[in-house]
Design an enzyme around this catalytic site. Structure first.
Site, PDB file in Angstrom:
ATOM      1  N   HIS A 183       0.857  -1.185   0.000  1.00 31.16           N
ATOM      2  CA  HIS A 183       0.000   0.000   0.000  1.00 31.16           C
ATOM      3  C   HIS A 183       0.894   1.236   0.000  1.00 31.16           C
ATOM      4  CE1 HIS A 183      -3.924   1.974   1.672  1.00 31.16           C
ATOM      5  NE2 HIS A 183      -3.197   2.854   1.011  1.00 31.16           N
ATOM      6  N   GLU A 221      -2.561  -1.652  -3.207  1.00 31.67           N
ATOM      7  CA  GLU A 221      -3.654  -0.871  -2.630  1.00 31.67           C
ATOM      8  C   GLU A 221      -3.297   0.612  -2.664  1.00 31.67           C
ATOM      9  OE1 GLU A 221      -5.117  -3.975   0.876  1.00 31.67           O
ATOM     10  OE2 GLU A 221      -4.040  -2.137   1.408  1.00 31.67           O
ATOM     11  N   HIS A 224      -8.056  -5.501   7.550  1.00 33.16           N
ATOM     12  CA  HIS A 224      -7.840  -4.459   8.545  1.00 33.16           C
ATOM     13  C   HIS A 224      -8.099  -5.008   9.944  1.00 33.16           C
ATOM     14  CE1 HIS A 224      -6.785  -0.178   9.038  1.00 33.16           C
ATOM     15  NE2 HIS A 224      -7.295  -0.382  10.240  1.00 33.16           N
TER      16      HIS A 224
END
Length: 237
Positions: A43, A70, A190
């Site tokens: 990410h 991401e 998450h």
């Protein structure tokens, strides 16, 4: 079996803390796959405080499983993804400077924008996923964007589960049922951890993939990276 994609942002954070190339991000990615990991997630953020844009380019040569990038689809991120052509791009509405992701997309308000970006990635053969909260209207909105998959934002579930409230899974189960009905693939991520991943997996029909970074790398400090990856794989069977 639900696939395990390991987010290696924290490895890059550790490397960047001292400069140089220890730990070696590329070697860790290779080792995670050798240990059984079924994907590598990164990410990159605009300030490159952990994953650098060059890391994204370099990883392309060593990720032999599934490569997932991401990020917030700003211009530089879009250009990077189109250059690297990962297997999957996951669109996340994180603000510049945010420590971590804190919410899913408003897929109704941002429908036109998401539709345009998703179409561009799909034209280049990249599977798309968008980060969403477990809200039925947001799932329906995601379908209208043309995305291939959604990624359920699981912070709320993880928090409720840590308090002993197993009912915190209910909105996620309902969201997954709707996503399946709409023909959307389901990813999740998450704050998922060894403590909660088995329960989450058992209650999410059609869960294709989880992306786990912070918890897995933290657990690996005590348990070892090889062992930790395989503990997740066993819980995801």
């Amino acid at each position: 079996m639900t696939k395990l994609s390991v987010n290696i942002n924290k490895i890059a954070t550790l490397r960047n803390a001292r400069g140089g190339n220890v730990p070696d991000l590329l070697k860790v990615a290779v080792d995670i796959q050798r240990f059984g990991g079924q994907g590598i997630t990164i990410h990159p953020r605009p300030d490159e405080r952990h994953i650098r844009y060059q890391d994204a380019r370099d990883l392309k040569a060593v990720v032999t499983t599934e490569y997932n990038i991401e990020g917030n689809p700003q211009h530089n991120f879009i250009d990077l993804v189109l250059e690297c052509k990962p297997d999957q791009v996951t669109l996340v509405p994180d603000a510049i400077g945010a420590i971590t992701s804190s919410a899913g997309w408003d897929t109704i308000k941002n429908q036109e924008y998401l539709t345009e970006v998703i179409a561009e990635f799909q034209r280049n053969g990249i599977r798309t996923s968008i980060f969403v909260d477990p809200i039925l209207e947001m799932i329906e909105g995601a379908k209208k964007t043309g995305t291939d998959r959604i990624e359920l934002y699981t912070e709320s579930f993880a928090h409720q589960y840590s308090l002993g409230n197993e009912k915190g899974i209910d909105p996620y189960t309902k969201a997954a049922v709707l996503a399946n009905e709409l023909g959307l693939g389901i990813n999740a991520g998450h704050d998922l951890s060894l403590d909660n991943i088995k329960f989450f997996k058992e209650n999410i029909p059609g869960l294709l993939e989880v992306s786990i970074g912070h918890a897995l790398i933290s657990e690996a400090l005590y348990l070892g990276l090889d062992n930790t990856v395989n503990m997740y794989l066993n819980k995801l069977k």
